[in-house]
Motif scaffolding. Sequence first.
Motif, PDB file in Angstrom:
ATOM      1  N   VAL A  44       0.816  -1.213   0.000  1.00  0.00           N
ATOM      2  CA  VAL A  44       0.000   0.000   0.000  1.00  0.00           C
ATOM      3  C   VAL A  44       0.851   1.264   0.000  1.00  0.00           C
ATOM      4  CG1 VAL A  44      -2.029  -1.062   1.056  1.00  0.00           C
ATOM      5  CG2 VAL A  44      -0.243  -0.069   2.511  1.00  0.00           C
ATOM      6  N   GLY A  45       2.147   1.117  -0.065  1.00  0.00           N
ATOM      7  CA  GLY A  45       3.021   2.279  -0.087  1.00  0.00           C
ATOM      8  C   GLY A  45       4.469   1.887   0.084  1.00  0.00           C
ATOM      9  N   LYS A  46       5.297   2.912   0.346  1.00  0.00           N
ATOM     10  CA  LYS A  46       6.724   2.684   0.529  1.00  0.00           C
ATOM     11  C   LYS A  46       7.184   3.401   1.786  1.00  0.00           C
ATOM     12  CE  LYS A  46      10.244   4.519  -1.933  1.00  0.00           C
ATOM     13  NZ  LYS A  46      11.011   4.833  -3.138  1.00  0.00           N
ATOM     14  N   SER A  48       9.909   5.035   4.531  1.00  0.00           N
ATOM     15  CA  SER A  48      11.025   5.971   4.364  1.00  0.00           C
ATOM     16  C   SER A  48      12.359   5.245   4.252  1.00  0.00           C
ATOM     17  CB  SER A  48      11.061   6.959   5.522  1.00  0.00           C
ATOM     18  OG  SER A  48      11.216   6.270   6.738  1.00  0.00           O
ATOM     19  N   CYS A  49      12.422   3.986   4.691  1.00  0.00           N
ATOM     20  CA  CYS A  49      13.655   3.206   4.561  1.00  0.00           C
ATOM     21  C   CYS A  49      13.745   2.516   3.203  1.00  0.00           C
ATOM     22  CB  CYS A  49      13.761   2.183   5.690  1.00  0.00           C
ATOM     23  SG  CYS A  49      12.593   0.818   5.599  1.00  0.00           S
ATOM     24  N   GLY A  50      12.703   2.657   2.383  1.00  0.00           N
ATOM     25  CA  GLY A  50      12.731   2.087   1.034  1.00  0.00           C
ATOM     26  C   GLY A  50      12.004   0.764   0.895  1.00  0.00           C
ATOM     27  N   GLN A  51      11.576   0.166   1.990  1.00  0.00           N
ATOM     28  CA  GLN A  51      10.877  -1.119   1.945  1.00  0.00           C
ATOM     29  C   GLN A  51       9.383  -0.893   1.728  1.00  0.00           C
ATOM     30  OE1 GLN A  51      12.360  -4.167   2.079  1.00  0.00           O
ATOM     31  NE2 GLN A  51      14.267  -2.992   2.011  1.00  0.00           N
ATOM     32  N   PRO A  52       8.671  -1.910   1.200  1.00  0.00           N
ATOM     33  CA  PRO A  52       7.221  -1.761   0.986  1.00  0.00           C
ATOM     34  C   PRO A  52       6.435  -1.766   2.295  1.00  0.00           C
ATOM     35  CG  PRO A  52       7.952  -3.953   0.350  1.00  0.00           C
ATOM     36  CD  PRO A  52       9.184  -3.182   0.697  1.00  0.00           C
ATOM     37  N   LEU A  53       5.280  -1.117   2.254  1.00  0.00           N
ATOM     38  CA  LEU A  53       4.352  -1.108   3.386  1.00  0.00           C
ATOM     39  C   LEU A  53       3.244  -2.125   3.139  1.00  0.00           C
ATOM     40  CD1 LEU A  53       3.939   2.730   3.975  1.00  0.00           C
ATOM     41  CD2 LEU A  53       5.118   1.111   5.464  1.00  0.00           C
ATOM     42  N   HIS A  54       2.993  -2.978   4.115  1.00  0.00           N
ATOM     43  CA  HIS A  54       1.926  -3.971   4.035  1.00  0.00           C
ATOM     44  C   HIS A  54       0.713  -3.460   4.808  1.00  0.00           C
ATOM     45  CE1 HIS A  54       4.477  -6.970   2.186  1.00  0.00           C
ATOM     46  NE2 HIS A  54       5.393  -6.747   3.112  1.00  0.00           N
ATOM     47  N   PRO A  55      -0.495  -3.643   4.256  1.00  0.00           N
ATOM     48  CA  PRO A  55      -1.694  -3.147   4.946  1.00  0.00           C
ATOM     49  C   PRO A  55      -2.045  -3.987   6.163  1.00  0.00           C
ATOM     50  CG  PRO A  55      -2.332  -4.382   3.007  1.00  0.00           C
ATOM     51  CD  PRO A  55      -0.832  -4.299   2.987  1.00  0.00           C
ATOM     52  N   GLY A  56      -2.635  -3.324   7.136  1.00  0.00           N
ATOM     53  CA  GLY A  56      -3.121  -3.998   8.334  1.00  0.00           C
ATOM     54  C   GLY A  56      -4.640  -3.897   8.396  1.00  0.00           C
ATOM     55  N   THR A  57      -5.222  -4.539   9.382  1.00  0.00           N
ATOM     56  CA  THR A  57      -6.662  -4.537   9.561  1.00  0.00           C
ATOM     57  C   THR A  57      -7.116  -3.184  10.117  1.00  0.00           C
ATOM     58  OG1 THR A  57      -6.580  -6.894  10.032  1.00  0.00           O
ATOM     59  CG2 THR A  57      -8.593  -5.724  10.656  1.00  0.00           C
ATOM     60  N   PRO A  58      -8.094  -2.537   9.472  1.00  0.00           N
ATOM     61  CA  PRO A  58      -8.586  -1.236   9.964  1.00  0.00           C
ATOM     62  C   PRO A  58      -9.214  -1.356  11.349  1.00  0.00           C
ATOM     63  CG  PRO A  58      -9.388  -1.689   7.750  1.00  0.00           C
ATOM     64  CD  PRO A  58      -8.749  -2.942   8.235  1.00  0.00           C
TER      65      PRO A  58
END
Length: 93
Positions: A44-46, A48-58
Amino acid sequence: MTQEPLIPGPRMDSHTGIWSRLKDADGAIDASAWTHHLDTKQHVGKCSCGQPLHPGTPYKVGSRDAYPAVCAGPGRHDAVAYGPRPAKKKIRN
């Protein structure tokens, strides 16, 4: 003469955070887009360290929905974005 490194390291750039394609015109997260990325295990994004962001449960924060994201890197950074604000109640005199 110096040579550029073959494998560039992580860098800070302005394209970090939760992607705008998951947000509406007001900057709030679109719940259906977030759910799709969560169900299909897409980023769902990137971070600041350059790694991908994984979504969590809302989850709920007051009257708004919060959408957490966790970095895939070893630092396990986290980010959160919010859903739309509820409409204000009109006061009748």
